[in-house]
Design a protein around this motif. Structure first.
Motif, mmCIF file in Angstrom:
data_model
loop_
_atom_site.group_PDB
_atom_site.id
_atom_site.type_symbol
_atom_site.label_atom_id
_atom_site.label_comp_id
_atom_site.label_asym_id
_atom_site.label_seq_id
_atom_site.Cartn_x
_atom_site.Cartn_y
_atom_site.Cartn_z
ATOM 1 N N UNK A 1 -5.585 57.650 -37.187
ATOM 2 C CA UNK A 1 -7.448 57.411 -37.282
ATOM 3 C C UNK A 1 -7.869 58.694 -37.127
ATOM 4 N N UNK A 2 -8.750 59.219 -37.662
ATOM 5 C CA UNK A 2 -9.944 59.487 -36.700
ATOM 6 C C UNK A 2 -10.783 59.486 -35.902
ATOM 7 N N UNK A 3 -11.478 60.710 -35.530
ATOM 8 C CA UNK A 3 -12.202 60.242 -34.238
ATOM 9 C C UNK A 3 -13.324 58.918 -34.470
ATOM 10 N N UNK B 1 -15.566 53.713 -34.097
ATOM 11 C CA UNK B 1 -15.918 51.690 -35.169
ATOM 12 C C UNK B 1 -15.908 50.516 -33.984
ATOM 13 N N UNK B 2 -15.109 50.601 -33.187
ATOM 14 C CA UNK B 2 -14.953 48.760 -32.574
ATOM 15 C C UNK B 2 -16.058 49.449 -31.324
ATOM 16 N N UNK C 1 -5.747 52.139 -31.447
ATOM 17 C CA UNK C 1 -6.197 52.960 -30.908
ATOM 18 C C UNK C 1 -5.448 54.034 -30.765
ATOM 19 N N UNK C 2 -4.498 54.089 -29.603
ATOM 20 C CA UNK C 2 -3.079 54.480 -29.736
ATOM 21 C C UNK C 2 -1.854 55.185 -30.037
ATOM 22 N N UNK C 3 -1.798 54.190 -30.808
ATOM 23 C CA UNK C 3 -1.147 54.630 -32.183
ATOM 24 C C UNK C 3 -1.305 55.227 -33.416
ATOM 25 N N UNK D 1 -5.035 59.350 -26.004
ATOM 26 C CA UNK D 1 -6.061 58.625 -26.013
ATOM 27 C C UNK D 1 -6.200 58.758 -24.346
ATOM 28 N N UNK D 2 -5.634 59.129 -23.512
ATOM 29 C CA UNK D 2 -6.157 58.439 -22.456
ATOM 30 C C UNK D 2 -6.772 59.797 -21.756
#
Length: 97
Positions: free
Chosen positions: A32-34, A39-40, A23-25, A2-3
């Motif tokens: 999860x998708x992009x 969304x958050x 998100x990281x996990x 993610x970074x």
């Protein structure tokens, strides 16, 4: 990772620790998708914009007030420009009659 994703920077600003961990996990595990990842952020940005949009409604409904504000700003700018030009003319020794 993610970074390495440009969206991650938005999470650092708009998301709480729980969302960031999710998100990281989710990103690392591809659970999860992009779109889900974004969304958050979308919800947070919309929440941040809401008060500004509500204040803007007053101006959207009163065009004459907007025109008056613009005209007032124009006149203030003209005064500053006149003073500046006067200073420049004095400095250059130019006098208009």
């Amino acid at each position: 990772d993610p970074k390495k994703c440009p969206v991650w920077q938005f999470h650092e600003i708009y998301s709480d620790d729980g969302i960031c961990e999710w998100v990281q996990n989710g990103c690392r595990n591809a659970s999860i998708g992009c779109v889900e990842c974004k969304q958050p952020i979308i919800e947070s940005v919309l929440a941040e914009l809401k008060p500004m949009q509500e204040r803007a409604k007053d101006y959207e409904e009163d065009v004459s007030a907007v025109k008056a504000i613009i005209e007032e700003g124009n006149e203030a700018a003209r005064e500053v420009a006149r003073d500046t030009l006067e200073d420049v003319r004095k400095a250059m020794g130019i006098a208009y009659l």
